[in-house]
Scaffold this motif. Structure first.
Motif, PDB file in Angstrom:
ATOM      1  N   LYS A  39      57.470  74.737  -3.270  1.00  0.00           N
ATOM      2  CA  LYS A  39      58.255  73.506  -2.793  1.00  0.00           C
ATOM      3  C   LYS A  39      58.171  73.323  -1.328  1.00  0.00           C
ATOM      4  O   LYS A  39      57.612  74.258  -0.505  1.00  0.00           O
ATOM      5  CB  LYS A  39      59.837  73.783  -2.903  1.00  0.00           C
ATOM      6  CG  LYS A  39      60.245  74.123  -4.467  1.00  0.00           C
ATOM      7  CD  LYS A  39      59.945  72.692  -5.305  1.00  0.00           C
ATOM      8  CE  LYS A  39      60.432  73.026  -6.680  1.00  0.00           C
ATOM      9  NZ  LYS A  39      59.435  72.249  -7.443  1.00  0.00           N
ATOM     10  N   GLU A  40      58.251  72.133  -0.868  1.00  0.00           N
ATOM     11  CA  GLU A  40      58.325  71.983   0.557  1.00  0.00           C
ATOM     12  C   GLU A  40      59.482  71.692   0.955  1.00  0.00           C
ATOM     13  O   GLU A  40      60.425  70.595   0.726  1.00  0.00           O
ATOM     14  CB  GLU A  40      57.251  70.611   0.920  1.00  0.00           C
ATOM     15  CG  GLU A  40      57.391  70.316   2.513  1.00  0.00           C
ATOM     16  CD  GLU A  40      56.535  69.144   3.100  1.00  0.00           C
ATOM     17  OE1 GLU A  40      55.533  69.029   1.958  1.00  0.00           O
ATOM     18  OE2 GLU A  40      56.881  68.569   3.648  1.00  0.00           O
ATOM     19  N   GLY A  41      60.247  72.545   1.945  1.00  0.00           N
ATOM     20  CA  GLY A  41      61.119  72.334   2.404  1.00  0.00           C
ATOM     21  C   GLY A  41      61.316  71.627   4.134  1.00  0.00           C
ATOM     22  O   GLY A  41      61.231  70.725   4.211  1.00  0.00           O
ATOM     23  N   CYS A  42      61.137  72.825   4.838  1.00  0.00           N
ATOM     24  CA  CYS A  42      61.262  72.490   6.310  1.00  0.00           C
ATOM     25  C   CYS A  42      59.779  72.218   6.887  1.00  0.00           C
ATOM     26  O   CYS A  42      59.797  71.315   7.752  1.00  0.00           O
ATOM     27  CB  CYS A  42      61.814  73.742   7.080  1.00  0.00           C
ATOM     28  SG  CYS A  42      60.680  75.061   6.963  1.00  0.00           S
ATOM     29  N   ASN A  43      58.739  72.747   5.931  1.00  0.00           N
ATOM     30  CA  ASN A  43      57.509  72.492   6.622  1.00  0.00           C
ATOM     31  C   ASN A  43      57.086  72.984   8.079  1.00  0.00           C
ATOM     32  O   ASN A  43      56.458  72.461   8.678  1.00  0.00           O
ATOM     33  CB  ASN A  43      56.986  70.844   6.629  1.00  0.00           C
ATOM     34  CG  ASN A  43      55.593  70.715   6.357  1.00  0.00           C
ATOM     35  OD1 ASN A  43      54.971  71.683   5.702  1.00  0.00           O
ATOM     36  ND2 ASN A  43      55.189  69.452   6.514  1.00  0.00           N
ATOM     37  N   GLY A  45      57.936  76.655   8.348  1.00  0.00           N
ATOM     38  CA  GLY A  45      57.966  78.343   8.301  1.00  0.00           C
ATOM     39  C   GLY A  45      59.261  78.724   8.473  1.00  0.00           C
ATOM     40  O   GLY A  45      59.588  80.233   8.346  1.00  0.00           O
ATOM     41  N   ASP A  46      60.527  77.969   8.225  1.00  0.00           N
ATOM     42  CA  ASP A  46      61.681  78.586   8.421  1.00  0.00           C
ATOM     43  C   ASP A  46      62.513  79.005   7.196  1.00  0.00           C
ATOM     44  O   ASP A  46      63.386  79.669   7.038  1.00  0.00           O
ATOM     45  CB  ASP A  46      62.605  77.489   9.322  1.00  0.00           C
ATOM     46  CG  ASP A  46      62.855  77.746  10.713  1.00  0.00           C
ATOM     47  OD1 ASP A  46      62.914  78.944  10.781  1.00  0.00           O
ATOM     48  OD2 ASP A  46      62.863  76.844  11.597  1.00  0.00           O
ATOM     49  N   CYS A  47      62.223  77.826   6.046  1.00  0.00           N
ATOM     50  CA  CYS A  47      63.159  78.146   4.966  1.00  0.00           C
ATOM     51  C   CYS A  47      62.605  78.922   3.789  1.00  0.00           C
ATOM     52  O   CYS A  47      63.415  79.425   2.780  1.00  0.00           O
ATOM     53  CB  CYS A  47      63.530  76.775   4.249  1.00  0.00           C
ATOM     54  SG  CYS A  47      62.010  75.959   3.283  1.00  0.00           S
ATOM     55  N   GLY A  48      61.472  79.064   3.616  1.00  0.00           N
ATOM     56  CA  GLY A  48      60.578  80.016   2.585  1.00  0.00           C
ATOM     57  C   GLY A  48      60.655  79.284   1.273  1.00  0.00           C
ATOM     58  O   GLY A  48      60.197  79.940   0.074  1.00  0.00           O
ATOM     59  N   ALA A  49      60.755  78.156   1.245  1.00  0.00           N
ATOM     60  CA  ALA A  49      60.639  77.306  -0.076  1.00  0.00           C
ATOM     61  C   ALA A  49      59.180  77.375  -0.537  1.00  0.00           C
ATOM     62  O   ALA A  49      59.093  77.290  -1.848  1.00  0.00           O
ATOM     63  CB  ALA A  49      61.097  75.875   0.162  1.00  0.00           C
ATOM     64  N   CYS A  50      58.289  77.525   0.378  1.00  0.00           N
ATOM     65  CA  CYS A  50      56.998  77.330   0.087  1.00  0.00           C
ATOM     66  C   CYS A  50      56.123  78.646  -0.073  1.00  0.00           C
ATOM     67  O   CYS A  50      54.946  78.723   0.034  1.00  0.00           O
ATOM     68  CB  CYS A  50      55.925  76.417   1.230  1.00  0.00           C
ATOM     69  SG  CYS A  50      56.208  77.493   2.770  1.00  0.00           S
ATOM     70  N   ASN A  68      54.252  81.720   4.274  1.00  0.00           N
ATOM     71  CA  ASN A  68      54.502  80.467   4.125  1.00  0.00           C
ATOM     72  C   ASN A  68      53.468  79.437   3.884  1.00  0.00           C
ATOM     73  O   ASN A  68      52.670  79.198   5.028  1.00  0.00           O
ATOM     74  CB  ASN A  68      55.295  80.039   5.458  1.00  0.00           C
ATOM     75  CG  ASN A  68      56.768  80.773   5.499  1.00  0.00           C
ATOM     76  OD1 ASN A  68      57.433  80.850   4.532  1.00  0.00           O
ATOM     77  ND2 ASN A  68      57.094  81.486   6.503  1.00  0.00           N
ATOM     78  N   CYS A  70      53.333  76.578   4.025  1.00  0.00           N
ATOM     79  CA  CYS A  70      53.180  75.496   4.787  1.00  0.00           C
ATOM     80  C   CYS A  70      52.582  75.302   6.160  1.00  0.00           C
ATOM     81  O   CYS A  70      51.995  74.180   6.812  1.00  0.00           O
ATOM     82  CB  CYS A  70      54.689  74.741   4.842  1.00  0.00           C
ATOM     83  SG  CYS A  70      55.762  75.807   5.985  1.00  0.00           S
TER      84      CYS A  70
HETATM   85  S1  FES Z   1      58.538  74.558   3.616  1.00  0.00           S
HETATM   86 FE1  FES Z   1      60.142  75.737   4.824  1.00  0.00          FE
HETATM   87  S2  FES Z   1      58.859  77.702   5.089  1.00  0.00           S
HETATM   88 FE2  FES Z   1      57.450  76.323   4.276  1.00  0.00          FE
END
Ligand code: FES
Ligand SMILES: Cc1cc2nc3c(=O)[nH]c(=O)nc-3n(C[C@H](O)[C@H](O)[C@H](O)COP(=O)(O)OP(=O)(O)OC[C@H]3O[C@@H](n4cnc5c(N)ncnc54)[C@H](O)[C@@H]3O)c2cc1C
Ligand code: FES
Length: 491
Positions: A39-43, A45-50, A68, A70
């Motif tokens: 997934k793409e969340g913050c793009n 490096g903060d959220c870890g979704a990727c 990450n 992203c």
């Molecule tokens: S999209 Fe949030 S860390 Fe990569």
């Protein structure tokens, strides 16, 4: 010279060329491969979704790391095998033990963060000596944010997964090693794409030559800073040169001068060796970014970015570190504090790069303390970071001292007036008071979104009190860290 990168996605070999040097792993996965489980969340490096899992061969050992996607560039996969959440389920449909544990223990609600968590959890399962302790698990998962489930069920799932037998990736160990060995050819790689080019030098010599030929190029080690210039700053970078994949720079070794940390060594790799010299520095490194950021970000990249709020430089300056620079065939050494000239300006010539940083062995009797002050405990940039090295003589006087701060000036900077106030003195309340007065003359911090100038100045002076309480002879052994602070890591 090779003109394509080669890596595996799952068990499928890919040979790719002609892409933009700033194409991210995440965009390639989602747009080109339709692997939309990542997934793409913050793009940023903060959220870890990727989060994805990258495995590399080091010697004869497979090293598994969560990163990450992203903020990793596609070319950074050269020579590696990449796994995404789609690779976990068995062909017969059985879930991976981590996925099963997340189902059994209700580790997901909306599910957006779940693939990223699962990949970090799989990586943790593959970490030698992975502990069942909450603190270790919280640290491993601090780079994954969840906004609906709450972390307790996820931590429970992590514990269940740690008790599971080997997974299907473990059964492929020999096959993965054979594949990755076959990718090693010792060649420099040059890829030209529609928006520029990237050079992956095969050696430090090749890097020196490439950078001298184009001093305007952008060096990239782990891309945890440079990645954001692209995803958030929307910058086009016409020529990237890789530092992070240069084998000669990927070395951390004891030398007569001290611990030498090559420019491709990540914070994850450097943490234990640095902590063995300076335990408090190890504790600060544990709080740099997240597991994914430390798995990619390098100690020397943290210096190369010239940031006044990087955590590494004040630690290293207080420890007396020396920078090793190279330009073509010329090598030079520089005390680290002399590298930072002014905001955005470092003592680095066109075509010159950082080869390594060397931390000298502390003198016997050195007391080293480092304190990171940030709004959040984990995954946050410092408002202030103070690092203190004191050496006492036999009589109990402070014989030498090195004190450095981040966040207090336009560069990481030594507190020379404070040091002078301590030099040759007994470590008493009167000395503390004199040092605190001196510190007010050392720095004139600014206000920004992280904190006000007043806060920074007050905290810096208070950190001296903390140092005194922890290290003055009459307080020997006092621990000022709050009981329970570690459990708050995920709040
Ligand atoms: S999209 Fe949030 S860390 Fe990569
Ligand atoms: C989510 C997140 C959290 C973070 N948290 C922290 C934190 O808590 N504390 C902290 O200090 N930092 C933090 N950072 C910043 C970053 O992770 C560090 O600065 C990291 O050490 C940079 O290393 P890198 O290898 O990724 O550098 P890169 O991004 O590859 O490069 C950084 C800079 O250094 C230059 N450079 C790289 N290698 C060399 C070299 N050999 N010679 C000369 N120049 C070079 C590059 O050109 C660039 O200007 C965070 C970043 C993210 C995305
Ligand atoms: S389950 Fe919704 S964000 Fe984590």
């Amino acid at each position: 010279m090779r003109e394509s990168i080669r890596f595996y996605l799952g068990s499928v070999r890919h040979q790719v060329s002609g892409f933009s040097p700033t194409r991210t792993v995440l965009d390639w996965l989602r747009e080109d491969r339709r692997r939309t489980g990542t997934k793409e969340g913050c793009n940023e490096g903060d959220c870890g979704a990727c989060t994805v899992l990258v495995v590399r061969l080091e010697g004869d050992t497979l090293v598994w790391r969560a990163v990450n996607a992203c903020i990793q560039f596609l070319w950074m996969l050269d020579g590696a095998q990449l796994f995404t959440v789609e690779d976990l389920r068995s062909p017969d449909g059985a879930l991976h033990p981590v996925q099963q544990a997340m189902v059994d223990l209700h580790g997901a609600q909306c599910g957006f963060c779940t693939p990223g968590f699962v990949m970090s959890m799989v990586a943790y399962c593959k970490t030698p000596g992975a502990s069942m302790e909450d603190e270790a698990i919280n640290t491993a998962l601090a780079g994954n944010l969840c906004r609906c489930t709450g972390y307790a069920p996820i931590v429970r799932a992590m514990k269940q997964a740690l008790t599971a037998p080997a997974d299907r990736l473990d059964t492929q160990t020999e096959a993965i090693k054979t594949r990755l060995k076959a990718l090693v050819d010792g060649q420099t790689v040059e890829i030209a794409g529609p928006e520029g080019r990237v050079t992956l030098p095969a050696s430090a010599d090749a890097l020196a030559a490439a950078y001298q030929a184009d001093p305007q190029a952008t060096l990239v080690a782990g891309a945890t800073d440079v990645g954001l210039w692209v995803t958030k700053g929307l910058r086009t970078l016409p020529h990237l040169i890789s530092v992070g994949l240069v084998p000669d720079l990927h070395k951390i070794e004891p030398t007569p001068e001290g611990l030498r940390i090559g420019a491709a060594v990540t914070y994850t790799e450097a943490k234990e060796p640095i902590a063995a010299l300076l335990p408090d520095a190890g504790e600060v490194i544990r709080r740099i970014g997240s597991t994914q950021v430390r798995n990619a970000g390098t100690v020397c990249g943290n210096i190369g970015n010239g940031s006044p709020i990087g955590d590494g430089p004040p630690l290293l300056i207080a420890a007396g570190a020396v920078l090793k620079l190279r330009c073509g065939e010329a090598h030079r050494s520089l005390p680290l504090e002399e590298y930072f000239l002014a905001y955005g300006k470092q003592d680095r010539q066109p075509g010159e790069f950082i080869e390594a940083v060397v931390i000298p062995q502390p003198q016997p009797g050195t007391v080293f303390r480092a304190y990171k002050i940030s709004k959040r405990f984990d995954q946050d940039i410092s408002a202030v970071l103070g690092a203190f090295s004191l050496v006492f003589d036999d009589a109990g006087r402070i014989a030498t001292t090195r004190i450095a701060f981040g966040g207090m000036a336009a560069t990481p900077k030594r507190a020379s007036a404070t040091e002078a106030a301590l030099q040759g003195k007994f470590w008493t309340e009167a000395t503390l008071k004199a040092a605190q007065d001196a510190m007010k003359t050392d720095f004139a911090p600014i206000s920004d979104m992280r904190s006000s100038a007043w806060y920074r100045q007050t905290v810096a002076v208070n950190l001296l009190t903390r140092l005194f309480v922890e290290t003055a002879p009459e307080h020997a052994g006092t621990e000022t860290r709050l009981a329970g602070w570690k459990e708050q890591a995920h709040v």
